[in-house]
Design a protein around this motif. Structure first.
Motif, short mmCIF file in Angstrom:
data_model
loop_
_atom_site.label_atom_id
_atom_site.label_comp_id
_atom_site.label_asym_id
_atom_site.label_seq_id
_atom_site.Cartn_x
_atom_site.Cartn_y
_atom_site.Cartn_z
N PRO A 1 1.06 -1.37 0.15
CA PRO A 1 -0.09 0.05 0.02
C PRO A 1 0.50 1.32 0.30
O PRO A 1 0.34 1.93 0.08
CB PRO A 1 -0.62 0.04 1.08
CG PRO A 1 -0.61 -1.98 2.19
CD PRO A 1 1.07 -2.06 1.74
N TYR B 1 -7.72 -3.10 6.76
CA TYR B 1 -5.62 -3.19 8.03
C TYR B 1 -6.34 -3.61 9.32
O TYR B 1 -7.16 -2.54 9.40
CB TYR B 1 -4.78 -2.35 7.34
CG TYR B 1 -4.77 -2.16 6.11
CD1 TYR B 1 -4.90 -3.43 5.55
CD2 TYR B 1 -4.31 -0.84 5.24
CE1 TYR B 1 -4.34 -3.61 3.94
CE2 TYR B 1 -3.89 -0.58 4.11
CZ TYR B 1 -4.10 -1.68 3.32
OH TYR B 1 -3.51 -2.07 1.79
N GLY C 1 9.81 -7.70 9.33
CA GLY C 1 10.09 -7.83 10.48
C GLY C 1 10.92 -7.16 10.22
O GLY C 1 11.09 -6.71 11.78
N ILE D 1 11.26 -3.66 3.11
CA ILE D 1 10.20 -3.64 4.34
C ILE D 1 8.88 -2.75 4.14
O ILE D 1 9.00 -1.80 3.22
CB ILE D 1 11.14 -2.39 4.96
CG1 ILE D 1 12.23 -2.44 5.72
CG2 ILE D 1 9.97 -2.07 6.57
CD1 ILE D 1 12.84 -1.25 6.12
N CYS D 2 8.04 -3.12 4.99
CA CYS D 2 6.09 -3.14 4.15
C CYS D 2 5.98 -1.96 5.17
O CYS D 2 5.44 -1.45 5.43
CB CYS D 2 5.50 -4.30 3.48
SG CYS D 2 3.86 -3.55 3.28
C1 LIG Z 1 -1.46 -4.64 3.23
C2 LIG Z 1 0.25 -5.15 2.70
C3 LIG Z 1 -0.34 -5.35 0.71
C4 LIG Z 1 0.96 -6.00 0.03
N1 LIG Z 1 0.94 -6.17 -1.12
C5 LIG Z 1 1.90 -6.86 -1.22
C6 LIG Z 1 1.76 -6.93 -3.25
O1 LIG Z 1 1.47 -6.59 -3.71
N2 LIG Z 1 2.68 -7.54 -3.43
C7 LIG Z 1 3.84 -8.55 -3.12
O2 LIG Z 1 5.07 -8.39 -3.61
N3 LIG Z 1 3.96 -8.39 -1.29
C8 LIG Z 1 2.96 -7.23 -0.70
N4 LIG Z 1 3.04 -7.12 0.91
C9 LIG Z 1 4.26 -7.58 1.91
C10 LIG Z 1 4.98 -6.92 1.82
O3 LIG Z 1 5.99 -6.53 0.59
C11 LIG Z 1 6.49 -7.77 2.67
O4 LIG Z 1 6.76 -8.95 1.57
C12 LIG Z 1 6.37 -8.58 3.76
O5 LIG Z 1 4.66 -7.51 4.30
C13 LIG Z 1 6.86 -8.84 4.78
O6 LIG Z 1 7.56 -8.18 5.12
P1 LIG Z 1 7.12 -6.46 6.01
O7 LIG Z 1 6.68 -7.62 7.72
O8 LIG Z 1 7.70 -5.23 6.46
O9 LIG Z 1 5.51 -5.74 5.87
C14 LIG Z 1 2.02 -6.58 1.26
C15 LIG Z 1 2.28 -6.19 2.53
C16 LIG Z 1 0.93 -5.75 3.60
C17 LIG Z 1 1.18 -5.60 4.62
#
Ligand SMILES: Cc1cc2nc3c(=O)[nH]c(=O)nc-3n(C[C@H](O)[C@H](O)[C@H](O)COP(=O)(O)O)c2cc1C
Length: 437
Positions: A33, A70, A279, A299-300
């Motif tokens: 997002p 969310y 994470g 990182i997301c």
């Molecule tokens: C709301 C949301 C939407 C996501 N959409 C995508 C996406 O469109 N494509 C993708 O490859 N990963 C998507 N992800 C995964 C993230 O890019 C990431 O790989 C995952 O959340 C783990 O990393 P984090 O703990 O830093 O969030 C999404 C994650 C979240 C939370």
């Protein structure tokens, strides 16, 4: 275009050259997002991010595509989404073109899924994004909220075109699609796998053998989200009627994500590139990701909670850590922990004993409670001891914990449940020699 304020010291360099592209640093905004609009790409660039992977683009148009829902559970440190909006091909191409037009230094990846049976569809999409200016591609073999959600939860056995986390568990299919896409474009091709099914290392091996630019360990993980225990039809995620599975991300998943990166690194060897996801939210968690084998970090969740502006602080902390520990750069950190991790049969267990500091013990009984341990009992302090303490102005609890050495296996739990720092410590020594021999 509305962009947000950014810190003055935003651009902190930690340059990486990879497959002919120059990244200002190895930190990537994970597709999601926070990479859906041109303004977000501009903001991420201003805050110094090395790359951003744009929100997933699905072609043909996605069969599950609803407004986002969310929740961020701060205490539990997990984020859940139950519903999410993806981009269609036109939206994705316009975003990529706009992103390239309005940014100069950030590397932009197109996160794509062709949701059809043949590799040719993937190749077509890839070519279109290359023409739209994508610096690189990221083939999405990770999303658990499309066919994988149906695989797990559909009552009628409904099956949809195999995509995301369903497709990502098939080594031959992923390697085949990757190979075909690489033949069709000149830009680097990353493949983002899934942690579902424990399949990532198995899939990574033939995929990296295609010569692709790199492997991502995974996206979110599917789980049952919190519910209202007094109304099982009621979810806790706002404007959504039914209870559904949720896609989990954020700090809680760190140990699993680190394990996936570690296992992929062990499986593919030191040559291939890994993008570590899951994470990461500060310099310590970033350091861990490099140490278990990541070259880049995605990182997301943290960007959803805190915006893009924390990156300079993260890099500052990382640089200080590298200076303090003598690592020349983050590449020198890569894999260092991989060498240290031994198998369970190889660990050396030292004999020892928990020791309680009588004066510090507040008699709370927390150390006596763990059901696996019968070594600790509570005893009344002698009246004389209590009286002496009183005259010295010291406050002692009426009871004190005592350890029966022979029964203590030095496991650590009493130390972790004790609320008083340094009240219980572990003494090394051959306390149980007689018992063991
Ligand atoms: C709301 C949301 C939407 C996501 N959409 C995508 C996406 O469109 N494509 C993708 O490859 N990963 C998507 N992800 C995964 C993230 O890019 C990431 O790989 C995952 O959340 C783990 O990393 P984090 O703990 O830093 O969030 C999404 C994650 C979240 C939370």
């Amino acid at each position: 275009m509305r962009v947000k304020t950014v810190p003055a010291d935003a651009v902190t360099l930690m340059e990486v050259e990879h497959c002919g592209l120059k990244y200002r640093n190895p930190f990537m905004v994970g597709s999601g997002p926070t990479s859906k609009t041109v303004a977000q790409l501009v903001d991420a660039e201003r805050c110094g991010w090395g790359a951003s992977s744009i929100k997933l683009v699905i072609d043909p148009p996605p069969y599950i595509n609803k407004e986002p829902r969310y929740r961020w559970f701060e205490k539990e440190q997990f984020h859940i989404f139950t519903s999410e909006k993806r981009l269609n091909l036109d939206e994705g191409l316009r975003l990529m073109e706009g992103g390239r037009k309005h940014t100069r230094e950030i590397i932009l990846l197109a996160n794509i899924t062709y949701s059809g049976p043949d590799a040719e569809g993937w190749v077509e999409m890839s070519r279109k994004f290359e023409a739209a200016g994508a610096h690189a591609l990221e083939l999405n073999m990770c999303c658990p909220n499309m066919s994988f959600n149906l695989d797990v939860a559909a009552e009628d056995g409904t099956r949809r075109p195999c995509s995301g986390a369903s497709l990502g568990q098939h080594p031959e299919a992923v390697a085949h699609i990757t190979k075909e896409v690489m033949k069709g474009v000149k830009i680097p091709v990353f493949v983002k796998l899934t942690g579902e099914g424990g399949s990532a290392p198995k899939v990574a091996k033939p995929t990296i053998a295609t010569g692709c630019a790199g492997i991502g360990n995974g996206g979110t993980r599917l789980g049952v989200p919190p519910i209202d225990l007094y109304d099982l039809k009621k979810n806790l995620y706002g404007l959504q009627d039914e209870v559904s599975m949720g896609c989990y991300s954020g700090p809680w998943m760190r140990p699993l994500a680190l394990r996936d990166v570690y296992e992929i690194r062990r499986t593919i060897g030191s040559e291939g590139t890994i993008v570590g996801f899951g994470g990461v939210h500060n310099w310590k968690t970033a350091a861990e990701m490099f140490l278990v084998g990541a070259d880049f970090i995605g990182i997301c969740t943290e960007t959803m909670v805190r915006g893009f502006g924390f990156l300079p602080e993260l890099i500052k902390g990382l640089k200080k850590y590298m200076k303090d520990t003598g690592f020349k750069d983050h590449r020198a950190m890569r894999d260092r922990l991989v060498r240290e991790i031994v198998t369970a049969d190889k660990v050396t267990i030292r004999d020892g004993l928990a020791v309680i500091d009588d004066e510090k013990c507040i008699g709370c009984r927390k150390c006596e409670l763990p059901a696996h341990c019968y070594a600790i009992t509570m005893e009344d302090r002698p009246a004389a001891e209590l009286a002496a303490a009183k005259t010295q102005g010291k406050k002692l609890s009426r009871q004190v914990a005592k350890i029966e050495g022979a029964d203590c296996c030095a496991c650590n739990t009493c130390i972790d449940v004790c609320p008083v720092p340094e009240c219980i410590t572990l003494a090394k020594g051959e306390f149980h020699k007689a018992k063991h021999n």
